[in-house]
Write a protein that holds these residues in place. Structure first.
Motif, PDB file in Angstrom:
ATOM      1  N   ASP A  87       0.777  -1.382  -0.054  1.00 47.02           N
ATOM      2  CA  ASP A  87       0.001   0.027   0.189  1.00 47.02           C
ATOM      3  C   ASP A  87       0.863   1.320  -0.054  1.00 47.02           C
ATOM      4  OD1 ASP A  87      -2.319  -1.332   0.002  1.00 47.02           O
ATOM      5  OD2 ASP A  87      -2.607  -1.317   2.157  1.00 47.02           O
ATOM      6  N   GLY A  88       1.746   1.150   0.727  1.00 43.28           N
ATOM      7  CA  GLY A  88       2.801   2.348   0.919  1.00 43.28           C
ATOM      8  C   GLY A  88       3.574   2.742  -0.629  1.00 43.28           C
ATOM      9  N   ALA A  89       3.737   1.637  -1.318  1.00 43.09           N
ATOM     10  CA  ALA A  89       4.238   1.901  -2.717  1.00 43.09           C
ATOM     11  C   ALA A  89       3.136   2.588  -3.648  1.00 43.09           C
ATOM     12  CB  ALA A  89       4.694   0.403  -3.344  1.00 43.09           C
ATOM     13  N   ARG A  90       2.027   2.187  -3.595  1.00 42.72           N
ATOM     14  CA  ARG A  90       0.653   2.622  -4.451  1.00 42.72           C
ATOM     15  C   ARG A  90       0.424   3.937  -3.994  1.00 42.72           C
ATOM     16  NH1 ARG A  90      -3.145  -0.830  -6.744  1.00 42.72           N
ATOM     17  NH2 ARG A  90      -3.134  -3.005  -6.171  1.00 42.72           N
ATOM     18  N   ALA A  91       0.773   4.517  -2.638  1.00 43.49           N
ATOM     19  CA  ALA A  91       0.742   5.895  -2.287  1.00 43.49           C
ATOM     20  C   ALA A  91       1.761   6.663  -2.883  1.00 43.49           C
ATOM     21  CB  ALA A  91       0.620   5.797  -0.772  1.00 43.49           C
ATOM     22  N   ARG A  92       2.947   6.337  -2.923  1.00 44.60           N
ATOM     23  CA  ARG A  92       4.137   6.928  -3.262  1.00 44.60           C
ATOM     24  C   ARG A  92       4.039   7.195  -4.580  1.00 44.60           C
ATOM     25  NH1 ARG A  92       8.212   9.055  -0.126  1.00 44.60           N
ATOM     26  NH2 ARG A  92       9.606  10.207  -1.630  1.00 44.60           N
ATOM     27  N   ILE A  93       3.532   6.099  -5.628  1.00 49.26           N
ATOM     28  CA  ILE A  93       3.387   6.222  -6.999  1.00 49.26           C
ATOM     29  C   ILE A  93       2.401   7.408  -7.322  1.00 49.26           C
ATOM     30  CG2 ILE A  93       2.678   4.957  -8.964  1.00 49.26           C
ATOM     31  CD1 ILE A  93       3.759   2.392  -7.709  1.00 49.26           C
ATOM     32  N   GLU A  94       1.475   7.455  -6.604  1.00 50.94           N
ATOM     33  CA  GLU A  94       0.291   8.194  -6.968  1.00 50.94           C
ATOM     34  C   GLU A  94       0.982   9.900  -6.515  1.00 50.94           C
ATOM     35  OE1 GLU A  94      -2.177   7.827  -8.669  1.00 50.94           O
ATOM     36  OE2 GLU A  94      -1.484   5.642  -8.733  1.00 50.94           O
ATOM     37  N   GLU A 130       1.604  -1.260 -16.932  1.00 51.20           N
ATOM     38  CA  GLU A 130       0.560  -0.734 -17.524  1.00 51.20           C
ATOM     39  C   GLU A 130      -0.662  -0.418 -16.554  1.00 51.20           C
ATOM     40  OE1 GLU A 130      -0.069  -2.882 -21.139  1.00 51.20           O
ATOM     41  OE2 GLU A 130       1.741  -2.275 -22.000  1.00 51.20           O
ATOM     42  N   LEU A 131      -1.019  -1.496 -15.686  1.00 51.30           N
ATOM     43  CA  LEU A 131      -1.827  -1.500 -14.860  1.00 51.30           C
ATOM     44  C   LEU A 131      -1.606  -0.538 -13.805  1.00 51.30           C
ATOM     45  CD1 LEU A 131      -2.648  -5.607 -14.311  1.00 51.30           C
ATOM     46  CD2 LEU A 131      -3.932  -3.810 -15.609  1.00 51.30           C
ATOM     47  N   LEU A 132      -0.726  -0.181 -13.530  1.00 51.95           N
ATOM     48  CA  LEU A 132      -0.246   0.827 -12.712  1.00 51.95           C
ATOM     49  C   LEU A 132      -0.045   2.258 -13.111  1.00 51.95           C
ATOM     50  CD1 LEU A 132       2.192  -1.149 -10.288  1.00 51.95           C
ATOM     51  CD2 LEU A 132      -0.105  -0.401  -9.806  1.00 51.95           C
ATOM     52  N   GLY A 133      -0.026   2.216 -14.556  1.00 54.53           N
ATOM     53  CA  GLY A 133       0.046   3.428 -15.080  1.00 54.53           C
ATOM     54  C   GLY A 133       1.302   4.184 -15.272  1.00 54.53           C
ATOM     55  N   PHE A 134       2.406   3.256 -15.140  1.00 50.95           N
ATOM     56  CA  PHE A 134       3.720   3.708 -15.522  1.00 50.95           C
ATOM     57  C   PHE A 134       4.050   4.235 -17.061  1.00 50.95           C
ATOM     58  CE2 PHE A 134       4.487   1.783 -11.338  1.00 50.95           C
ATOM     59  CZ  PHE A 134       5.903   2.306 -11.141  1.00 50.95           C
ATOM     60  N   ASP A 135       4.625   5.166 -17.250  1.00 46.44           N
ATOM     61  CA  ASP A 135       5.011   5.809 -18.362  1.00 46.44           C
ATOM     62  C   ASP A 135       6.052   4.970 -19.217  1.00 46.44           C
ATOM     63  OD1 ASP A 135       3.460   8.383 -18.057  1.00 46.44           O
ATOM     64  OD2 ASP A 135       4.768   8.628 -16.431  1.00 46.44           O
ATOM     65  N   ALA A 136       7.061   4.440 -18.466  1.00 40.98           N
ATOM     66  CA  ALA A 136       8.065   3.368 -19.637  1.00 40.98           C
ATOM     67  C   ALA A 136       8.307   2.359 -18.446  1.00 40.98           C
ATOM     68  CB  ALA A 136       9.028   4.535 -19.617  1.00 40.98           C
ATOM     69  N   VAL A 137       9.036   1.262 -19.311  1.00 45.69           N
ATOM     70  CA  VAL A 137       9.624  -0.028 -18.357  1.00 45.69           C
ATOM     71  C   VAL A 137      11.021  -0.152 -18.937  1.00 45.69           C
ATOM     72  CG1 VAL A 137       9.316  -2.158 -17.947  1.00 45.69           C
ATOM     73  CG2 VAL A 137       7.418  -0.772 -18.237  1.00 45.69           C
ATOM     74  N   ILE A 138      11.948  -0.536 -18.273  1.00 44.79           N
ATOM     75  CA  ILE A 138      13.173  -0.648 -18.274  1.00 44.79           C
ATOM     76  C   ILE A 138      13.349  -2.215 -17.817  1.00 44.79           C
ATOM     77  CG2 ILE A 138      15.710  -0.219 -18.055  1.00 44.79           C
ATOM     78  CD1 ILE A 138      14.700   2.520 -18.047  1.00 44.79           C
ATOM     79  N   ALA A 139      13.627  -3.307 -18.593  1.00 43.97           N
ATOM     80  CA  ALA A 139      13.576  -4.520 -17.719  1.00 43.97           C
ATOM     81  C   ALA A 139      14.465  -5.591 -18.603  1.00 43.97           C
ATOM     82  CB  ALA A 139      11.982  -5.056 -17.830  1.00 43.97           C
ATOM     83  N   THR A 140      14.523  -6.766 -17.991  1.00 41.84           N
ATOM     84  CA  THR A 140      15.234  -7.717 -18.955  1.00 41.84           C
ATOM     85  C   THR A 140      14.418  -8.291 -19.982  1.00 41.84           C
ATOM     86  OG1 THR A 140      16.278  -8.354 -16.801  1.00 41.84           O
ATOM     87  CG2 THR A 140      16.430  -9.857 -18.791  1.00 41.84           C
TER      88      THR A 140
END
Length: 226
Positions: free
Chosen positions: A96-103, A128-138
């Motif tokens: 929940d703390g992560a959700r709050a900080r993202i928002e 995408e479900l969390l509404g991020f603008d970009a993804v850097i991943a493997t």
């Protein structure tokens, strides 16, 4: 040109309650039927080899990928599996703390970037479900027909390789480092290169080595676990 400031988040155990690769493999195996769960036992043997330092994280990831998902998997089928896993993770597996900080970072006008060593095929769905603008991943290698191979394409996005991937992404976006302020959140000391690179480093849910580094560097430590 001035770009939006960045808020870069690690994923596993930073915004999620647990590391996600093994839960993803379990999810994929459930789709194949309970009889396939024995493959997790074999995957456990592969983990033992990693613990004994017979090979690195990248090789371990490829081995467990191949054991559970197969040498090749149709891209559409993998996307369906990843999408279902992402929905379940976002529903019950986030802090929940992560959700709050993202928002809060979103409200602050920052570009939200997920930077994770996890495979892109499911990290992208979570982002995408969390509404991020970009993804850097493997990334995984792919065949011309779209089948996904059990082989990493490029580097495993871990440690110093994550910073190289972030810098490559900012260059592709035309973002000069001096033109943006960067916040970075992670739970693990392996991300020290990115912490040092960021303007505002935030160790989150930190394990002991990261807590020790944070004390040495004077970084504020956050805890989103509930």
């Amino acid at each position: 040109m001035r770009h939006r400031d960045l808020a870069i988040y690690d994923m596993d155990k930073t915004i999620t309650r647990v590391a996600t690769w093994t839960p993803f493999l379990r999810h994929a195996l459930r789709e194949r039927g309970r009889g396939a769960l024995w493959l997790l036992l074999i995957a456990g043997v592969a983990v033992t080899g990693y613990v004994l330092r017979l090979y690195g994280r990248d090789r371990l990831k490829e081995m467990t990928h191949r054991l559970v998902l197969g040498r090749t998997v149709p891209g559409e089928r993998l996307t369906d599996t990843a999408r279902a896993f992402a929905r379940a993770t976002v529903a019950t597996g986030l802090l929940d703390g992560a959700r709050a900080r993202i928002e809060a970072d979103r409200a602050d006008g920052r570009m939200l970037v997920l930077a994770t060593a996890s495979y892109r095929f499911y990290a992208q769905e979570i982002a995408e479900l969390l509404g991020f603008d970009a993804v850097i991943a493997t990334n995984c290698a792919q065949e011309h027909g779209g089948n996904v191979l059990a082989r990493i394409d490029g580097e495993n996005c871990y440690g110093a390789a994550k910073l190289r991937a972030i810098e490559a992404w900012t260059a592709e976006q035309g973002i000069a480092r001096g033109d943006v302020a960067v916040r970075f959140y992670s739970d693990h000391v392996s991300d020290a290169p990115v912490f040092d690179w960021a303007d505002e480093p935030f160790p989150v849910n930190a394990h002991a080595p990261l807590k020790a580094l944070a004390r040495k560097r004077g970084w504020p430590v956050l805890d989103w676990r509930d």
